[in-house]
Every structure is written in C-alpha cells, then in structure tokens.
Design an enzyme around this catalytic site. Structure first.
Site, PDB file in Angstrom:
ATOM      1  N   SER A  52      -6.799  -9.542  -4.521  1.00 19.39           N
ATOM      2  CA  SER A  52      -8.077  -8.958  -4.944  1.00 19.39           C
ATOM      3  C   SER A  52      -8.053  -7.461  -5.233  1.00 19.39           C
ATOM      4  CB  SER A  52      -9.124  -9.221  -3.857  1.00 19.39           C
ATOM      5  OG  SER A  52      -8.654  -8.796  -2.596  1.00 19.39           O
ATOM      6  N   THR A  53      -7.074  -6.743  -4.702  1.00 21.33           N
ATOM      7  CA  THR A  53      -7.024  -5.290  -4.905  1.00 21.33           C
ATOM      8  C   THR A  53      -5.560  -4.852  -4.987  1.00 21.33           C
ATOM      9  OG1 THR A  53      -7.058  -4.883  -2.510  1.00 21.33           O
ATOM     10  CG2 THR A  53      -9.180  -4.783  -3.630  1.00 21.33           C
ATOM     11  N   TYR A  55      -1.769  -3.759  -5.434  1.00 25.49           N
ATOM     12  CA  TYR A  55      -0.617  -4.356  -6.099  1.00 25.49           C
ATOM     13  C   TYR A  55      -0.774  -5.859  -6.336  1.00 25.49           C
ATOM     14  CZ  TYR A  55       2.285  -0.203  -6.207  1.00 25.49           C
ATOM     15  OH  TYR A  55       2.807   1.026  -6.514  1.00 25.49           O
ATOM     16  N   ALA A 114      -5.588 -15.331   5.265  1.00 28.47           N
ATOM     17  CA  ALA A 114      -4.296 -15.836   4.772  1.00 28.47           C
ATOM     18  C   ALA A 114      -3.322 -16.146   5.903  1.00 28.47           C
ATOM     19  CB  ALA A 114      -3.669 -14.807   3.844  1.00 28.47           C
ATOM     20  N   LEU A 141      -0.025  -8.865   0.989  1.00 31.96           N
ATOM     21  CA  LEU A 141      -1.064  -8.604   1.994  1.00 31.96           C
ATOM     22  C   LEU A 141      -0.901  -7.206   2.575  1.00 31.96           C
ATOM     23  CD1 LEU A 141      -1.333 -11.740   4.310  1.00 31.96           C
ATOM     24  CD2 LEU A 141      -2.747 -11.112   2.350  1.00 31.96           C
ATOM     25  N   TYR A 227       7.722  -0.173   0.826  1.00 35.90           N
ATOM     26  CA  TYR A 227       7.650   1.242   0.473  1.00 35.90           C
ATOM     27  C   TYR A 227       8.703   1.983   1.281  1.00 35.90           C
ATOM     28  CZ  TYR A 227       5.811   5.886  -0.439  1.00 35.90           C
ATOM     29  OH  TYR A 227       5.684   7.192  -0.831  1.00 35.90           O
ATOM     30  N   TYR A 237       6.345   7.012   8.356  1.00 35.27           N
ATOM     31  CA  TYR A 237       6.342   5.781   7.557  1.00 35.27           C
ATOM     32  C   TYR A 237       7.648   5.003   7.782  1.00 35.27           C
ATOM     33  CZ  TYR A 237       5.009   2.283   4.300  1.00 35.27           C
ATOM     34  OH  TYR A 237       4.678   1.062   3.788  1.00 35.27           O
ATOM     35  N   LEU A 275       0.712   4.784  -4.252  1.00 35.72           N
ATOM     36  CA  LEU A 275      -0.462   4.818  -5.123  1.00 35.72           C
ATOM     37  C   LEU A 275      -1.731   4.790  -4.293  1.00 35.72           C
ATOM     38  CD1 LEU A 275       0.552   2.460  -8.021  1.00 35.72           C
ATOM     39  CD2 LEU A 275       0.094   4.886  -8.148  1.00 35.72           C
TER      40      LEU A 275
HETATM   41  P1  NAD Z   1      -4.639  -3.378  -0.715  1.00 34.11           P
HETATM   42  O1  NAD Z   1      -5.365  -2.975   0.507  1.00 34.11           O
HETATM   43  O2  NAD Z   1      -5.112  -2.835  -2.016  1.00 34.11           O
HETATM   44  O3  NAD Z   1      -4.618  -4.991  -0.858  1.00 34.11           O
HETATM   45  C1  NAD Z   1      -4.471  -5.840   0.226  1.00 34.11           C
HETATM   46  C2  NAD Z   1      -4.792  -7.271  -0.158  1.00 34.11           C
HETATM   47  O4  NAD Z   1      -4.617  -8.103   1.001  1.00 34.11           O
HETATM   48  C3  NAD Z   1      -6.243  -7.513  -0.634  1.00 34.11           C
HETATM   49  O5  NAD Z   1      -6.240  -8.472  -1.663  1.00 34.11           O
HETATM   50  C4  NAD Z   1      -6.927  -8.119   0.601  1.00 34.11           C
HETATM   51  O6  NAD Z   1      -8.024  -8.966   0.314  1.00 34.11           O
HETATM   52  C5  NAD Z   1      -5.763  -8.922   1.157  1.00 34.11           C
HETATM   53  N1  NAD Z   1      -5.904  -9.250   2.576  1.00 34.11           N
HETATM   54  C6  NAD Z   1      -5.881  -8.396   3.644  1.00 34.11           C
HETATM   55  N2  NAD Z   1      -5.998  -9.105   4.794  1.00 34.11           N
HETATM   56  C7  NAD Z   1      -6.094 -10.412   4.449  1.00 34.11           C
HETATM   57  C8  NAD Z   1      -6.217 -11.608   5.183  1.00 34.11           C
HETATM   58  N3  NAD Z   1      -6.250 -11.635   6.515  1.00 34.11           N
HETATM   59  N4  NAD Z   1      -6.311 -12.764   4.475  1.00 34.11           N
HETATM   60  C9  NAD Z   1      -6.296 -12.780   3.118  1.00 34.11           C
HETATM   61  N5  NAD Z   1      -6.131 -11.668   2.377  1.00 34.11           N
HETATM   62  C10 NAD Z   1      -6.053 -10.499   3.038  1.00 34.11           C
HETATM   63  O7  NAD Z   1      -3.112  -3.025  -0.441  1.00 34.11           O
HETATM   64  P2  NAD Z   1      -1.875  -2.554  -1.331  1.00 34.11           P
HETATM   65  O8  NAD Z   1      -1.724  -1.096  -1.159  1.00 34.11           O
HETATM   66  O9  NAD Z   1      -1.908  -3.142  -2.695  1.00 34.11           O
HETATM   67  O10 NAD Z   1      -0.676  -3.214  -0.487  1.00 34.11           O
HETATM   68  C11 NAD Z   1      -0.082  -4.452  -0.815  1.00 34.11           C
HETATM   69  C12 NAD Z   1       1.394  -4.393  -0.436  1.00 34.11           C
HETATM   70  O11 NAD Z   1       2.020  -3.370  -1.229  1.00 34.11           O
HETATM   71  C13 NAD Z   1       1.633  -4.006   1.038  1.00 34.11           C
HETATM   72  O12 NAD Z   1       2.752  -4.720   1.515  1.00 34.11           O
HETATM   73  C14 NAD Z   1       1.959  -2.526   0.945  1.00 34.11           C
HETATM   74  O13 NAD Z   1       2.721  -2.070   2.037  1.00 34.11           O
HETATM   75  C15 NAD Z   1       2.748  -2.515  -0.364  1.00 34.11           C
HETATM   76  N6  NAD Z   1       2.900  -1.178  -0.971  1.00 34.11           N
HETATM   77  C16 NAD Z   1       1.808  -0.360  -1.149  1.00 34.11           C
HETATM   78  C17 NAD Z   1       2.007   0.899  -1.684  1.00 34.11           C
HETATM   79  C18 NAD Z   1       0.840   1.855  -1.884  1.00 34.11           C
HETATM   80  O14 NAD Z   1       1.055   3.059  -2.064  1.00 34.11           O
HETATM   81  N7  NAD Z   1      -0.387   1.378  -1.900  1.00 34.11           N
HETATM   82  C19 NAD Z   1       3.279   1.320  -2.086  1.00 34.11           C
HETATM   83  C20 NAD Z   1       4.351   0.443  -1.937  1.00 34.11           C
HETATM   84  C21 NAD Z   1       4.155  -0.811  -1.372  1.00 34.11           C
END
Ligand code: NAD
Length: 396
Positions: A52-53, A55, A114, A141, A227, A237, A275
C-alpha cells in the site's frame, strides 16, 4: 457519501489524516513511470506483501502496469470511518484498483495482519481465484511489531545500537531544530525481538505456505528489501538492531534461493536507496541524512524515488529474462548511486557543517518535508485542497 475538506494533521513523523485526491495523483505518477519503464507484458501474476505504500506500492504498480501482471496485494490499512479519512495506503490502493480495472488487470487486496496464518490463508485463496500461478513474490513489510501467529506474544522492534550508546545529530521534525540524540545500547532481548519483526522468518513462512498450497510457478522469483546506508547511520542502522534483522533477512534470502533455484526460480534481497517513507521517517538521524543526500543527488541529477528505484530493479535485475547482478553477499544493489563514494564525500562534508541556522540552505530539508506531506496526499501539484472530497473509498 460523506465529503470533507481534509487538512494535514502532523506531529513528528506521524500524520493522522490523508487526502484521497492527493494520494490518487501520487499513484497516477507511479503508474505513468511503470508504463514508461516496462514492456507492458511479461509477468503473469505477482503477490506483493506490504503493497500500500513505499517500496511495496511501487513494486505493485511496476508489476501491474510495467509488466502486465495480475496481482494480489497484502496491506494493513485503515478505511474511512464516516467523515474521518482513511489512511494514505488505503487511498493509494483505491486508485491502484481503479487504474487496474481500467487497464483490464485483475487485482485483489487483502487488508489484514500479514504475520497471521489467517491472512496467509485468505491470500492463498485469492491467488487460487486468480486462476494462475504466482511468478513473483515481493516481500516489503515494514512494521514496528509482529504478533506471533501461534501465541499471544507480540514482539516489538527497536532502533538501537548493538555497540556503545550512540550520540548523533538529528532533526526535530516538529521544531525543525538540529539537536543531538543519544540511543542507548540494545539489550539481547531487544535485538532478538527486532529480528523476529523485521528479519526473514515471516518471509520464509509466506514462501513455505505458498509452496505448500501449490500456487507458485516453478520459476517463481521472490525479492525482499534491505538497506545498508552510509557510515553516518552505521552505528544505529546497519550495526544496530535493525541491521541484525536485515542480516537475518539476507541470510533467509540465500537459503530460499538455494531451494527455489532447483526449479529455475530464485530469491534475492535488494538493497534499496534511503527514501522518504513512513518507515524511514521514524528512524532518528535518517531524516537529516536524507535531507543532505537529496540535496547532493538532486544537484547531480541522480536522485530517484520509489518508482524509479523499482522500475530499475525490474529492468536490470528481477524482471522476466533478467539475471540479477549480485554483490559478494548475493545481494542486488540499487543503492549504488546513493553509496557512490563521490556522493558520500559530499554528504559527509555537509554533515560536519549542518546546523539549525543553515539547515534549509545546505540541505534539501524542505524537499524532505514536502516529500513527507506528499506521502499522505498533501501538497501534490494539481490538487485543489480547498474543495471537499469524497472520503469513502473501496478496494475492489
Ligand atoms: P512503508 O512503511 O512505506 O510500507 C510498509 C508496508 O507494510 C505498507 O504497505 C503497510 O501496510 C505494510 N504493513 C505493515 N505492517 C503490516 C502488517 N502487520 N500486515 C500487513 N501489512 C503490513 O515502508 P517502506 O519504507 O517501503 O519499507 C519496505 C521495505 O523496504 C522494508 O523492508 C524497509 O526496510 C525496506 N527499505 C526501505 C528504505 C527506505 O528508505 N524507506 C530503504 C531501503 C529498504
């Protein structure tokens, strides 16, 4: 149907309102990027866990509109309640559903925990109803806690160093002032709980459940996101509790790969760029680092957002017919432009100088703040925020 004028209500890294028209416009931007960045065909069906949000959302739009996939997505989002708006992720997916329908793609969203057995079972039923095996599973997630599916235990993750207590500059998102933050050393229990929440155990449970149900194509590929980041954030981190969880996720990826590769599939972890997302805004130090990084990368023309990152990931690594290029630890690296030594040298120099007085001139803090508000559909160009909007939305 209730309509309302919706304004941002922000405290720190939390925004409790979201704007449906702004979220829809954001999603249309992702859909355009996906269409331009992919061949429009090539993937039959995809499952995105965390759709939903951030990545995961970009992964869903890239698969649907860049590669012609049908999809099942799993998220944890709040629908509107009367004239109280739903969450941004809910509105994002409402627009993905509209766009998918218009394009003739099938999309089912399962909105629930999830980590639970029940949601895994509902997802498998939805995949069966799609009538085609899953070619790709994206595990994206980001959650502060996880309930054990087999007991009442709830594990909480923490963001703490594993070495000595760590003091670093951070920006207070309410006052816009630079101050020092000290994070105490994590306990052994905090470390293991963080691994439970953000490590690879649940990813493996998803893959095992999907495999046992016979809904994966033999050549299925799966990817989860990680990350690494710069030396500035290293103690909290990568060398902290969350880094230990990412080590576990990456080890799980290598184990899953050994299994899936036998039938022509694969499992990888992709290390992505820092990001502005709901998850990253909550990590101390990171919003200040992102503000400096964006200043440098935008000036160099190498800045990407989630959409561009995921389009590049599919095109160069995990899309159909592509062979992922891996580092020495078998990880995909789309954080390569962030960790370019020349970029990091510039960020380091700015880090030494940044203060409350020069925050807005030497960093892209305004860009960070605007990016944060955009996550919730605010300050999106072309949206008239004075107009009342329909608050109710559906995911069908
Ligand atoms: P985000 O908060 O934008 O998205 C999280 C997603 O998980 C959402 O769709 C939310 O609905 C879902 N979610 C959370 N808890 C849930 C549950 N219990 N059941 C069902 N769905 C659930 O996060 P993001 O920043 O896109 O992170 C996603 C992945 O990318 C993570 O593993 C994060 O570590 C990794 N990542 C993020 C970054 C960054 O800078 N944002 C960089 C590199 C890697």
């Amino acid at each position: 149907m209730p309509t309302a004028v919706i304004n941002p209500r922000i405290r720190g890294f939390i925004c409790t309102t979201a704007h449906p028209a702004g979220c829809a416009a954001n999603v249309r931007g992702l859909v355009d990027l996906a269409r331009k960045g992919g061949p429009g065909k090539g993937i039959g069906a995809v499952l995105v866990v965390g759709s939903s949000t951030g990545y995961g959302l970009a992964s869903l739009t890239t698969a649907l509109f860049g590669y012609g996939a049908d999809a099942v997505g799993v998220c944890f989002e709040r629908p509107a309640n009367g004239d109280k708006p739903g969450s941004a992720g809910f509105y994002n997916l409402a627009e993905v559903h509209r766009q998918a329908k218009a394009a003739g793609r099938k999309l089912t969203t399962i909105n629930g925990d999830a980590f639970s057995h029940a949601v895994k079972a509902q997802t498998i039923a939805a995949v069966k109803a799609l009538g085609r095996p899953i070619d790709m599973v994206v595990y994206s997630l980001a959650s502060p806690k996880r309930k054990d599916p087999d007991s009442d235990t709830v594990w909480s993750s923490v963001l703490k160093p594993l070495g000595d207590a760590y003091t670093a500059k951070t920006v207070d998102l309410d006052t816009d002032a630079i101050k020092d933050v000290t994070l105490p050393t994590a306990s052994a229990e905090e470390k293991s709980n963080t691994i439970k929440v953000m490590g690879g155990e649940d990813w493996r449970m998803w893959m095992d459940a999907l495999q046992a149900a016979g809904v994966l194509a033999p050549t299925c590929r799966t990817v989860a996101y990680s990350y690494i980041g710069p030396k500035i954030t290293h103690p909290i981190y990568r060398a902290g509790t969350i880094g230990a969880a990412k080590d576990h996720l990456e080890a799980t990826g290598r184990e899953l790969n050994a299994h899936l590769a036998k039938t022509g599939g694969g499992a990888w972890v992709s290390v992505n760029k820092a990001l502005v997302t709901q998850a990253s805004s909550a990590i101390p130090v990171v919003p200040l680092y992102i503000s400096l990084l964006f200043k440098v990368m935008k000036a160099r023309g190498s800045h990407e957002d989630t959409g561009e990152q995921i389009v590049r990931l599919f095109k160069d690594h995990i899309g159909p017919g592509r062979t992922p290029k891996l580092d020495e630890q078998a990880r995909i690296r789309v954080d390569d432009w962030e960790l370019d030594p020349a970029v990091q040298a510039e960020v380091d120099a700015l880090w030494g100088q940044v203060s409350t007085a020069n925050l807005r001139s030497i960093s892209d803090y305004d860009g960070f703040k605007a990016g944060f508000r955009r996550l919730f559909g605010f300050e999106v160009p072309g949206v008239d925020y004075a107009q009342p909007v329909e608050v109710a939305a559906t995911l069908d």
